[in-house]
Write a protein that holds these residues in place. Structure first.
Motif, PDB file in Angstrom:
ATOM      1  N   ARG A  51       0.824  -1.203   0.000  1.00  0.00           N
ATOM      2  CA  ARG A  51       0.000   0.000   0.000  1.00  0.00           C
ATOM      3  C   ARG A  51       0.867   1.265   0.000  1.00  0.00           C
ATOM      4  O   ARG A  51       0.543   2.253  -0.643  1.00  0.00           O
ATOM      5  N   GLY A  52       1.976   1.223   0.723  1.00  0.00           N
ATOM      6  CA  GLY A  52       2.887   2.356   0.723  1.00  0.00           C
ATOM      7  C   GLY A  52       3.468   2.606  -0.658  1.00  0.00           C
ATOM      8  O   GLY A  52       3.616   3.755  -1.086  1.00  0.00           O
ATOM      9  N   LEU A  53       3.800   1.530  -1.358  1.00  0.00           N
ATOM     10  CA  LEU A  53       4.303   1.661  -2.725  1.00  0.00           C
ATOM     11  C   LEU A  53       3.209   2.207  -3.642  1.00  0.00           C
ATOM     12  O   LEU A  53       3.478   3.034  -4.515  1.00  0.00           O
ATOM     13  N   TYR A  54       1.980   1.759  -3.442  1.00  0.00           N
ATOM     14  CA  TYR A  54       0.861   2.257  -4.251  1.00  0.00           C
ATOM     15  C   TYR A  54       0.684   3.765  -4.061  1.00  0.00           C
ATOM     16  O   TYR A  54       0.501   4.502  -5.038  1.00  0.00           O
ATOM     17  N   LEU A  55       0.754   4.234  -2.832  1.00  0.00           N
ATOM     18  CA  LEU A  55       0.598   5.664  -2.566  1.00  0.00           C
ATOM     19  C   LEU A  55       1.729   6.466  -3.214  1.00  0.00           C
ATOM     20  O   LEU A  55       1.504   7.560  -3.749  1.00  0.00           O
ATOM     21  N   ALA A  56       2.934   5.914  -3.190  1.00  0.00           N
ATOM     22  CA  ALA A  56       4.060   6.581  -3.849  1.00  0.00           C
ATOM     23  C   ALA A  56       3.837   6.640  -5.357  1.00  0.00           C
ATOM     24  O   ALA A  56       4.139   7.652  -6.005  1.00  0.00           O
ATOM     25  N   PRO A 111     -11.212   3.134  -5.231  1.00  0.00           N
ATOM     26  CA  PRO A 111     -10.216   3.787  -4.375  1.00  0.00           C
ATOM     27  C   PRO A 111      -9.480   2.826  -3.457  1.00  0.00           C
ATOM     28  O   PRO A 111     -10.066   1.905  -2.895  1.00  0.00           O
ATOM     29  N   VAL A 112      -8.199   3.081  -3.330  1.00  0.00           N
ATOM     30  CA  VAL A 112      -7.359   2.371  -2.381  1.00  0.00           C
ATOM     31  C   VAL A 112      -6.889   3.339  -1.291  1.00  0.00           C
ATOM     32  O   VAL A 112      -6.834   2.994  -0.113  1.00  0.00           O
ATOM     33  N   ALA A 113      -6.566   4.549  -1.685  1.00  0.00           N
ATOM     34  CA  ALA A 113      -6.108   5.569  -0.739  1.00  0.00           C
ATOM     35  C   ALA A 113      -7.255   5.977   0.188  1.00  0.00           C
ATOM     36  O   ALA A 113      -8.394   6.107  -0.235  1.00  0.00           O
ATOM     37  N   ALA A 114      -6.947   6.163   1.450  1.00  0.00           N
ATOM     38  CA  ALA A 114      -7.937   6.584   2.432  1.00  0.00           C
ATOM     39  C   ALA A 114      -7.807   8.080   2.699  1.00  0.00           C
ATOM     40  O   ALA A 114      -6.828   8.718   2.280  1.00  0.00           O
ATOM     41  N   GLU A 115      -8.787   8.634   3.388  1.00  0.00           N
ATOM     42  CA  GLU A 115      -8.769  10.064   3.665  1.00  0.00           C
ATOM     43  C   GLU A 115      -7.519  10.474   4.423  1.00  0.00           C
ATOM     44  O   GLU A 115      -6.975  11.556   4.201  1.00  0.00           O
ATOM     45  N   GLU A 116      -7.052   9.614   5.323  1.00  0.00           N
ATOM     46  CA  GLU A 116      -5.870   9.972   6.109  1.00  0.00           C
ATOM     47  C   GLU A 116      -4.595  10.010   5.269  1.00  0.00           C
ATOM     48  O   GLU A 116      -3.559  10.489   5.727  1.00  0.00           O
ATOM     49  N   ALA A 118      -4.438  11.699   2.503  1.00  0.00           N
ATOM     50  CA  ALA A 118      -4.530  12.883   1.661  1.00  0.00           C
ATOM     51  C   ALA A 118      -3.290  13.762   1.755  1.00  0.00           C
ATOM     52  O   ALA A 118      -2.783  14.264   0.752  1.00  0.00           O
ATOM     53  N   ALA A 119      -2.788  13.955   2.959  1.00  0.00           N
ATOM     54  CA  ALA A 119      -1.634  14.837   3.134  1.00  0.00           C
ATOM     55  C   ALA A 119      -0.405  14.320   2.407  1.00  0.00           C
ATOM     56  O   ALA A 119       0.383  15.098   1.864  1.00  0.00           O
ATOM     57  N   THR A 120      -0.231  13.017   2.358  1.00  0.00           N
ATOM     58  CA  THR A 120       0.945  12.455   1.690  1.00  0.00           C
ATOM     59  C   THR A 120       0.791  12.482   0.177  1.00  0.00           C
ATOM     60  O   THR A 120       1.781  12.398  -0.552  1.00  0.00           O
ATOM     61  N   LEU A 121      -0.447  12.593  -0.310  1.00  0.00           N
ATOM     62  CA  LEU A 121      -0.667  12.593  -1.745  1.00  0.00           C
ATOM     63  C   LEU A 121      -0.628  13.994  -2.342  1.00  0.00           C
ATOM     64  O   LEU A 121      -0.510  14.149  -3.548  1.00  0.00           O
ATOM     65  N   ALA A 122      -0.778  15.026  -1.517  1.00  0.00           N
ATOM     66  CA  ALA A 122      -0.836  16.395  -2.028  1.00  0.00           C
ATOM     67  C   ALA A 122       0.471  16.754  -2.722  1.00  0.00           C
ATOM     68  O   ALA A 122       1.549  16.641  -2.157  1.00  0.00           O
ATOM     69  N   GLY A 225      -6.236  16.052  -1.631  1.00  0.00           N
ATOM     70  CA  GLY A 225      -5.432  15.028  -2.260  1.00  0.00           C
ATOM     71  C   GLY A 225      -4.959  15.417  -3.620  1.00  0.00           C
ATOM     72  O   GLY A 225      -4.722  16.579  -3.914  1.00  0.00           O
ATOM     73  N   ILE A 226      -4.890  14.451  -4.524  1.00  0.00           N
ATOM     74  CA  ILE A 226      -4.283  14.694  -5.815  1.00  0.00           C
ATOM     75  C   ILE A 226      -5.148  15.544  -6.725  1.00  0.00           C
ATOM     76  O   ILE A 226      -4.689  16.019  -7.742  1.00  0.00           O
ATOM     77  N   TYR A 227      -6.414  15.779  -6.362  1.00  0.00           N
ATOM     78  CA  TYR A 227      -7.277  16.625  -7.175  1.00  0.00           C
ATOM     79  C   TYR A 227      -7.708  17.861  -6.422  1.00  0.00           C
ATOM     80  O   TYR A 227      -8.727  18.459  -6.723  1.00  0.00           O
ATOM     81  N   SER A 228      -6.960  18.289  -5.421  1.00  0.00           N
ATOM     82  CA  SER A 228      -7.435  19.360  -4.562  1.00  0.00           C
ATOM     83  C   SER A 228      -6.808  20.679  -4.926  1.00  0.00           C
ATOM     84  O   SER A 228      -5.835  20.783  -5.660  1.00  0.00           O
ATOM     85  N   ALA A 229      -7.376  21.735  -4.339  1.00  0.00           N
ATOM     86  CA  ALA A 229      -6.848  23.070  -4.551  1.00  0.00           C
ATOM     87  C   ALA A 229      -5.444  23.211  -3.968  1.00  0.00           C
ATOM     88  O   ALA A 229      -4.697  24.096  -4.349  1.00  0.00           O
ATOM     89  N   ASP A 230      -5.072  22.357  -3.021  1.00  0.00           N
ATOM     90  CA  ASP A 230      -3.741  22.405  -2.435  1.00  0.00           C
ATOM     91  C   ASP A 230      -2.746  21.544  -3.191  1.00  0.00           C
ATOM     92  O   ASP A 230      -1.574  21.535  -2.882  1.00  0.00           O
ATOM     93  N   GLY A 231      -3.249  20.782  -4.177  1.00  0.00           N
ATOM     94  CA  GLY A 231      -2.353  19.828  -4.797  1.00  0.00           C
ATOM     95  C   GLY A 231      -2.339  19.915  -6.292  1.00  0.00           C
ATOM     96  O   GLY A 231      -2.098  20.938  -6.882  1.00  0.00           O
ATOM     97  N   GLY A 232      -2.635  18.806  -6.946  1.00  0.00           N
ATOM     98  CA  GLY A 232      -2.468  18.727  -8.388  1.00  0.00           C
ATOM     99  C   GLY A 232      -3.738  18.993  -9.153  1.00  0.00           C
ATOM    100  O   GLY A 232      -4.485  19.914  -8.851  1.00  0.00           O
TER     101      GLY A 232
END
Length: 234
Positions: A51-56, A111-116, A118-122, A225-232
């Motif tokens: 899962r860690g590799l997936y998030l990366a 989805p595989v990524a959880a809400e928690e 989000a910070a690592t995906l931004a 996350g990856i589609y947010s105003a703080d991210g990508g």
């Protein structure tokens, strides 16, 4: 000559393609270890678990479909030309990274990524900020109509860019349109650019709204996350 040891970055690149094409459940760390030359033990060392590799890989995919820094950091005297070049660069980022697009589509559908997570995906990029600058410059100059936000614009662009990967087989079977042909790759590029510029410069009466889409403060904060105003990409 000693072969160079596989790097974590090379494993992430391989993981993007693997997860994009086979999905989370279809990827085995043993297979990635064999493909990349990094032992399974070292994959666990660098990424913790599958899962860690997936998030990366998901974070890598998000970064790939952003325009290059030299495009994002440029300013233009003519807002319309600046927007045209920016949309063109964004289209090519999607075009040149089909596995990144596939992975993000998979994550949206299953989805595989959880809400928690989000910070690592931004992503630490300024995609939204640069679009806001171009948009405000055009609106201040009277070149772009009001009532459009950067989120609206990125939603429109991303929707058209995702279509090639997400609906390519449907377009071929229903309309006999091969979206992978050189002619149609260029045609889709022109369609995306023309659609965005027409959307921005048309004489549609102002609706009175500040934007088409609205984000609630809670959802932006909680799902950055990856589609947010703080991210990508939005």
């Amino acid at each position: 000559m000693v072969d160079e040891a596989p790097s974590p970055e090379s494993v992430v690149r391989a993981a993007v393609s693997a997860f994009a094409r086979r999905g989370y459940s279809g990827v085995k760390l043993d297979g990635l270890a064999k493909k990349t030359g990094m032992t399974k033990r070292m994959i666990h060392y660098h990424f913790g678990d599958k899962r860690g590799l997936y998030l990366a890989a998901l974070k890598e995919a998000s970064g790939r479909i952003a325009p290059p820094a030299e495009i994002s950091n440029r300013s233009y005297a003519a807002p319309v030309e600046g927007m045209r070049r920016y949309v063109d660069a964004l289209y090519h980022a999607f075009l040149d990274n089909p596995d990144a697009v596939r992975l993000i589509l998979r994550e949206n559908l299953d989805p595989v990524a959880a809400e928690e997570d989000a910070a690592t995906l931004a992503e630490a990029n300024d995609v939204l900020l640069h679009v806001e600058r171009l948009l405000l410059a055009g609106q201040d100059a009277g070149a772009f109509r009001p009532g459009i936000s950067a989120v609206d614009l990125l939603t429109l662009i991303a929707s058209l860019c995702f279509f090639r990967i997400g609906n390519g087989l449907t377009a071929l079977s229903v309309s006999d349109v091969d979206l992978e042909s050189r002619r149609n790759v260029d045609g889709m590029r022109r369609m995306v650019i023309d659609t965005v510029l027409t959307f921005l410069t048309s004489n549609i009466p102002h609706s009175g709204y500040e934007s088409y889409l609205e984000s609630s403060p809670a959802s932006v904060e909680d799902h950055a996350g990856i589609y947010s105003a703080d991210g990508g990409i939005v």
